[in-house]
Design a protein around this motif. Structure first.
Motif, PDB file in Angstrom:
ATOM      1  N   ARG A 199      15.629   6.390  -6.221  1.00  0.00           N
ATOM      2  CA  ARG A 199      14.669   6.885  -5.217  1.00  0.00           C
ATOM      3  C   ARG A 199      13.479   7.546  -5.907  1.00  0.00           C
ATOM      4  NH1 ARG A 199      16.018   5.479   0.226  1.00  0.00           N
ATOM      5  NH2 ARG A 199      14.609   7.168   0.833  1.00  0.00           N
ATOM      6  N   THR A 200      13.756   8.253  -6.999  1.00  0.00           N
ATOM      7  CA  THR A 200      12.667   8.882  -7.750  1.00  0.00           C
ATOM      8  C   THR A 200      11.746   7.820  -8.347  1.00  0.00           C
ATOM      9  OG1 THR A 200      14.003  10.826  -8.290  1.00  0.00           O
ATOM     10  CG2 THR A 200      12.124  10.356  -9.718  1.00  0.00           C
ATOM     11  N   ASN A 211       6.604   4.895  -8.671  1.00  0.00           N
ATOM     12  CA  ASN A 211       5.879   3.612  -8.686  1.00  0.00           C
ATOM     13  C   ASN A 211       4.878   3.542  -7.530  1.00  0.00           C
ATOM     14  OD1 ASN A 211       7.324   2.739 -10.939  1.00  0.00           O
ATOM     15  ND2 ASN A 211       8.927   1.783  -9.700  1.00  0.00           N
ATOM     16  N   TRP A 212       5.284   4.083  -6.386  1.00  0.00           N
ATOM     17  CA  TRP A 212       4.366   4.068  -5.230  1.00  0.00           C
ATOM     18  C   TRP A 212       3.123   4.912  -5.517  1.00  0.00           C
ATOM     19  CZ3 TRP A 212       2.096   7.743  -2.245  1.00  0.00           C
ATOM     20  CH2 TRP A 212       1.441   7.308  -1.089  1.00  0.00           C
ATOM     21  N   VAL A 213       3.295   6.070  -6.159  1.00  0.00           N
ATOM     22  CA  VAL A 213       2.148   6.935  -6.475  1.00  0.00           C
ATOM     23  C   VAL A 213       1.202   6.226  -7.440  1.00  0.00           C
ATOM     24  CG1 VAL A 213       1.438   9.110  -7.546  1.00  0.00           C
ATOM     25  CG2 VAL A 213       3.424   9.064  -6.033  1.00  0.00           C
ATOM     26  N   GLU A 214       1.747   5.574  -8.445  1.00  0.00           N
ATOM     27  CA  GLU A 214       0.901   4.856  -9.393  1.00  0.00           C
ATOM     28  C   GLU A 214       0.130   3.736  -8.681  1.00  0.00           C
ATOM     29  OE1 GLU A 214       0.377   5.563 -12.514  1.00  0.00           O
ATOM     30  OE2 GLU A 214       1.877   7.168 -12.738  1.00  0.00           O
ATOM     31  N   PHE A 263      -0.661   3.663  -5.481  1.00  0.00           N
ATOM     32  CA  PHE A 263      -1.641   4.305  -4.595  1.00  0.00           C
ATOM     33  C   PHE A 263      -2.902   4.683  -5.382  1.00  0.00           C
ATOM     34  CE2 PHE A 263      -3.555   8.157  -2.893  1.00  0.00           C
ATOM     35  CZ  PHE A 263      -3.728   7.830  -1.552  1.00  0.00           C
ATOM     36  N   ALA A 264      -2.712   5.218  -6.571  1.00  0.00           N
ATOM     37  CA  ALA A 264      -3.864   5.609  -7.385  1.00  0.00           C
ATOM     38  C   ALA A 264      -4.693   4.390  -7.787  1.00  0.00           C
ATOM     39  CB  ALA A 264      -3.389   6.367  -8.623  1.00  0.00           C
ATOM     40  N   ARG A 265      -4.019   3.288  -8.131  1.00  0.00           N
ATOM     41  CA  ARG A 265      -4.751   2.082  -8.513  1.00  0.00           C
ATOM     42  C   ARG A 265      -5.512   1.496  -7.324  1.00  0.00           C
ATOM     43  NH1 ARG A 265       0.118   0.791 -11.052  1.00  0.00           N
ATOM     44  NH2 ARG A 265       0.570  -0.665  -9.339  1.00  0.00           N
ATOM     45  N   ASN A 266      -4.855   1.405  -6.177  1.00  0.00           N
ATOM     46  CA  ASN A 266      -5.467   0.771  -5.012  1.00  0.00           C
ATOM     47  C   ASN A 266      -6.649   1.568  -4.472  1.00  0.00           C
ATOM     48  OD1 ASN A 266      -3.520  -1.232  -5.208  1.00  0.00           O
ATOM     49  ND2 ASN A 266      -2.148  -0.248  -3.724  1.00  0.00           N
ATOM     50  N   LEU A 270       1.309  10.771   1.872  1.00  0.00           N
ATOM     51  CA  LEU A 270       1.499  10.918   0.431  1.00  0.00           C
ATOM     52  C   LEU A 270       2.914  11.259   0.013  1.00  0.00           C
ATOM     53  CD1 LEU A 270      -1.725  13.032  -0.275  1.00  0.00           C
ATOM     54  CD2 LEU A 270      -1.456  10.558  -0.534  1.00  0.00           C
ATOM     55  N   GLY A 271       3.762  11.643   0.937  1.00  0.00           N
ATOM     56  CA  GLY A 271       5.103  12.064   0.598  1.00  0.00           C
ATOM     57  C   GLY A 271       6.037  10.904   0.297  1.00  0.00           C
TER      58      GLY A 271
END
Length: 539
Positions: free
Chosen positions: A58-59, A64-67, A69-72, A229-230
């Motif tokens: 889960r972590t 991976n989702w945060v990375e 999000f930053a790229r997109n 963002l959570g």
């Protein structure tokens, strides 16, 4: 607070009070206990064994989702460097968002920090359920994400998300940012520097905007950014668990801001309040200000100190348990009384976000009592070194003007003549002033020449005591010059002269009761000066 406003009414521009810094923790109420986590994985997700690998997955999914999000969104993301203040580093991106009038996430920091999580261990002895695992709370070091956000309601804010179960979130808000957004929407002009309003067109609207910050507004915006963002949970997971966050106030600061019209009283007031605070703010007085009584079971700090840790200058602090009152000056006309609390239980308050209004009322009463005590202490005579300042030479550009001494007879004569300016509305010319001085004081042209007068006028103008009437060579006293001229004349003719005569030539009979109010006032002044001299000698 009324006595404070009355005491400095001619110096104050305005006073306002509001929340400054608010730190809120967000807890997943349905996943805060170990048995709830076990139920989530085994009953909702159908995973029989809750292992460290399952939690780590889960972590990894969230990281991976945060990375992604930053790229997109083309948002900068970087590890926080040691010794670099995060707020200072992201300031250029924040200013760019403000300039473009854009809202959203403008920077993401990654940081390795301690946070709450779960420890999973296999039972020492076999159990009936082979898939049983022991889950317990622990604190460990793992990645946290700092999302720097410009919100359309709360203004600039920070959201910190822990990347490990139970995904605790922390929100850093500033009440001044919310007020700024409110004033912008109402199109009310203001001047703001850092976290302080130094000028505003409508003071009542400023205070009304500060009072509008409510739990409902905060919760709505926190829920929105937590959803965006959570950590991600599916619709099925949210429905079966009734997933929501409980928001609790971890740290809060409430401030009373006093804005002055001019900067010269600020340092003297602060200096005097520090001196009196260290001597007069005893333990009983601190407890009285905080609205409690001292007892033997009191825990925590109870002291007053002056330090220079924050803001780059001295700060006066009065500690009470896990809270403290502090006072400091900045921006030359800004004086702030601020109450900071790290544990609302010290005040008998609940930490839930719903109790924000009770916190506001309690903290407002405490800062009001502190300001009231200070106003009583400051209602005394303090030294304002006007005579020392005006006696020093000043340089304006490349021109140096000599100082003005209070015992200079020529300046005293000149001040007395200029004060009678009713017959010369457009100002006095140098020749008119010269003739008036010679006639009034029965002087000859050889004792006080025109060039000497021009030299004295040059000094007065350099110190801002006189001004020219437009482009004409005609002079009149400025408002400051009128006050200084009256001080010089009153000091010599009405105070220093009569008192000096009573000291050296004729001591009035203390038993005599004069009929004149002015003469009676001289008797009282003479007696008071004797008492002051005796007290100074004893000290």
């Amino acid at each position: 607070m009324e006595i404070f406003t009355t005491l400095f009414g001619n110096l104050l521009a305005f006073v306002y009070h509001c929340f400054d810094r608010i730190v809120i923790h967000g807890y997943l109420s349905a996943l805060s206990r170990p048995e709830q986590v076990v139920h989530f994985f085994r009953q909702v997700l159908g995973i029989p064994v809750v292992s460290k690998e399952i939690l780590s997955q889960r972590t990894a999914d969230y990281q991976n989702w945060v990375e992604a999000f930053a790229r997109n969104h083309h948002t900068p993301i970087a590890w926080a460097e040691k010794g670099v203040r995060k707020e200072d580093h992201v300031l250029p991106w924040q200013r760019r968002m403000t300039k473009n009038n854009a809202y959203g996430v403008y920077y993401i920091f990654k940081s390795m920090e301690q946070g709450p999580t779960f420890r999973i261990s296999v039972p020492k002895y076999p159990t009936k359920d082979p898939h049983y695992r022991i889950l317990a709370h622990q604190r460990s070091r793992f990645t946290h994400y700092y999302f720097y956000i410009r919100d359309e309601v709360l203004g600039p804010m920070v959201m910190r998300v822990a990347s490990f179960f139970p995904f605790q979130t922390t929100y850093y808000l500033n009440g001044h940012s919310f007020i700024e957004q409110e004033l912008n929407r109402a199109q009310i002009g203001f001047r703001k520097n850092d976290n302080a309003f130094l000028a505003v067109d409508d003071v009542a609207a400023l205070q009304a905007a500060a009072d509008r910050l409510s739990p409902e507004i905060i919760r709505k915006r926190l829920d929105y950014w937590t959803l965006i963002l959570g950590p991600k949970f599916s619709a099925k997971e949210r429905k079966q668990l009734n997933l929501s966050r409980f928001y609790a106030i971890s740290q809060i600061e409430y401030c009373r801001n006093v804005i002055f019209k001019r900067n010269f009283p600020i340092h003297k007031l602060f200096e005097r309040s520090c001196e009196l605070g260290l001597w007069r703010l005893t333990a009983n007085k601190i407890a009285e200000i905080f609205g409690t009584r001292l007892h033997r079971r009191h825990r925590g700090k109870l002291a007053t100190v002056i330090d220079q840790i924050e803001h780059g200058h001295h700060v006066f602090r009065a500690y009470f348990k896990s809270a403290f009152l502090k006072q400091y000056e900045k921006f030359s006309t800004f004086l702030r009384n601020e109450l900071c609390s790290n544990n609302l239980a010290d005040f008998g308050l609940k930490k839930g976000l719903d109790h924000l209004d009770a916190v506001r009322q309690t903290f407002q009463a405490i800062t009001d009592r502190f300001a009231g005590f200070q106003a009583q202490w400051l209602n005394v005579h303090v030294d304002f070194p006007l005579l020392q300042r005006i006696a020093l030479p000043i340089t304006i550009g490349s021109v140096r003007y000599p100082g003005i001494k209070i015992h200079d007879t020529r300046v005293i004569r000149l001040c007395e003549v200029l004060l009678h300016g009713g017959t010369h509305v457009g100002g006095w010319t140098a020749n008119q002033i010269h003739q008036a001085v010679l006639t009034t004081f029965h002087l000859s042209d050889t004792r006080y020449g025109l060039n000497q007068l021009r030299y004295d006028l040059r000094k007065l103008r350099g110190h801002g005591l006189i001004e020219r009437d437009g482009t004409r060579y005609a002079y009149r006293l400025t408002p400051k010059g009128v006050q200084v001229a009256l001080l010089f004349l009153f000091f010599h003719k009405r105070l220093c002269g009569p008192l000096a005569n009573s000291r050296f030539h004729h001591q009035p009979d203390a038993k005599h009761r004069p009929h004149s109010q002015l003469e009676a006032a001289y008797h009282r002044a003479d007696k008071a000066i004797n008492q002051i001299v005796e007290l100074l000698a004893a000290a």
